[in-house]
Motif scaffolding. Structure first.
Motif, mmCIF file in Angstrom:
data_model
loop_
_atom_site.group_PDB
_atom_site.id
_atom_site.type_symbol
_atom_site.label_atom_id
_atom_site.label_comp_id
_atom_site.label_asym_id
_atom_site.label_seq_id
_atom_site.Cartn_x
_atom_site.Cartn_y
_atom_site.Cartn_z
ATOM 1 N N GLU A 1 44.484 43.369 32.399
ATOM 2 C CA GLU A 1 43.257 44.182 32.472
ATOM 3 C C GLU A 1 42.041 43.287 32.739
ATOM 4 O O GLU A 1 41.169 43.637 33.538
ATOM 5 C CB GLU A 1 43.053 44.975 31.174
ATOM 6 N N ARG A 2 42.002 42.155 32.062
ATOM 7 C CA ARG A 2 40.881 41.217 32.284
ATOM 8 C C ARG A 2 40.891 40.699 33.727
ATOM 9 O O ARG A 2 39.832 40.588 34.376
ATOM 10 C CB ARG A 2 40.967 40.054 31.314
ATOM 11 N N GLY A 3 42.088 40.387 34.195
ATOM 12 C CA GLY A 3 42.204 39.926 35.584
ATOM 13 C C GLY A 3 41.763 41.005 36.557
ATOM 14 O O GLY A 3 41.074 40.722 37.548
ATOM 15 N N LYS A 4 42.143 42.228 36.274
ATOM 16 C CA LYS A 4 41.756 43.355 37.134
ATOM 17 C C LYS A 4 40.241 43.527 37.133
ATOM 18 O O LYS A 4 39.619 43.711 38.189
ATOM 19 C CB LYS A 4 42.444 44.624 36.628
ATOM 20 N N GLU A 5 39.650 43.465 35.925
ATOM 21 C CA GLU A 5 38.188 43.613 35.823
ATOM 22 C C GLU A 5 37.481 42.488 36.580
ATOM 23 O O GLU A 5 36.476 42.722 37.274
ATOM 24 C CB GLU A 5 37.761 43.616 34.355
ATOM 25 N N LEU A 6 38.000 41.292 36.451
ATOM 26 C CA LEU A 6 37.409 40.146 37.141
ATOM 27 C C LEU A 6 37.521 40.318 38.663
ATOM 28 O O LEU A 6 36.560 40.080 39.407
ATOM 29 C CB LEU A 6 38.096 38.858 36.695
ATOM 30 N N LEU A 7 38.687 40.762 39.119
ATOM 31 C CA LEU A 7 38.892 40.985 40.545
ATOM 32 C C LEU A 7 37.967 42.086 41.061
ATOM 33 O O LEU A 7 37.362 41.939 42.137
ATOM 34 C CB LEU A 7 40.359 41.346 40.802
ATOM 35 N N GLU A 8 37.827 43.160 40.282
ATOM 36 C CA GLU A 8 36.920 44.245 40.697
ATOM 37 C C GLU A 8 35.481 43.754 40.763
ATOM 38 O O GLU A 8 34.723 44.120 41.683
ATOM 39 C CB GLU A 8 37.040 45.426 39.726
#
Length: 102
Positions: free
Chosen positions: A86-93
Motif C-alpha cells: 500500500e505504501r509503495g502504491k501510494e508513493l507510485l501514485e
C-alpha cells in the motif's frame, strides 16, 4: 465302650464338618481374591488407556498450538507485505501525480 466310640465318631464327624466348612470358606476367599485381582487389572488397563488418550490429546494440543503460532507469523508477515505494498502504491501514485502536473 460303645458310648466312647459314639463320642469319638461324633467328634470326628464334627471335625470333618468344620474342615469342609473351612475348605468351602477358603474356596470362596480364593474366588473373591481372583475377582478382585481381575477388577484391579481391568482398572489398571482402563487407567493406562486413559493415560494414553491424555498423552495423545496433549500431543495434539502441542501440535495445534505450534500450527497456530506458525499461522500467526504467516498472517503478520502477510499484513506487513500488504502495508508495504500500500505504501509503495501510494508513493507510485504520488510520483505519477507529480509527473502529470509537470
Amino acid at each position: 465302650m460303645a458310648s466312647r466310640r459314639n463320642l469319638q465318631a461324633r467328634v470326628l464327624r464334627e471335625e470333618w464338618e468344620r474342615r469342609e466348612e473351612l475348605e468351602q470358606l477358603q474356596e470362596e476367599q480364593r474366588k473373591m481374591l481372583a475377582e478382585e485381582t481381575k477388577k484391579r487389572q481391568e482398572f489398571e488397563r482402563q487407567q493406562e488407556e486413559k493415560d494414553s488418550q491424555l498423552r495423545e490429546a496433549e500431543k495434539m494440543l502441542r501440535k495445534l498450538e505450534s500450527e497456530r503460532l506458525r499461522l500467526d507469523r504467516d498472517l503478520r508477515s502477510a499484513r506487513e507485505k500488504i502495508v508495504m505494498s500500500e505504501r509503495g502504491k501510494e508513493l507510485l501514485e504520488a510520483r505519477m501525480k507529480v509527473l502529470y502536473l509537470n
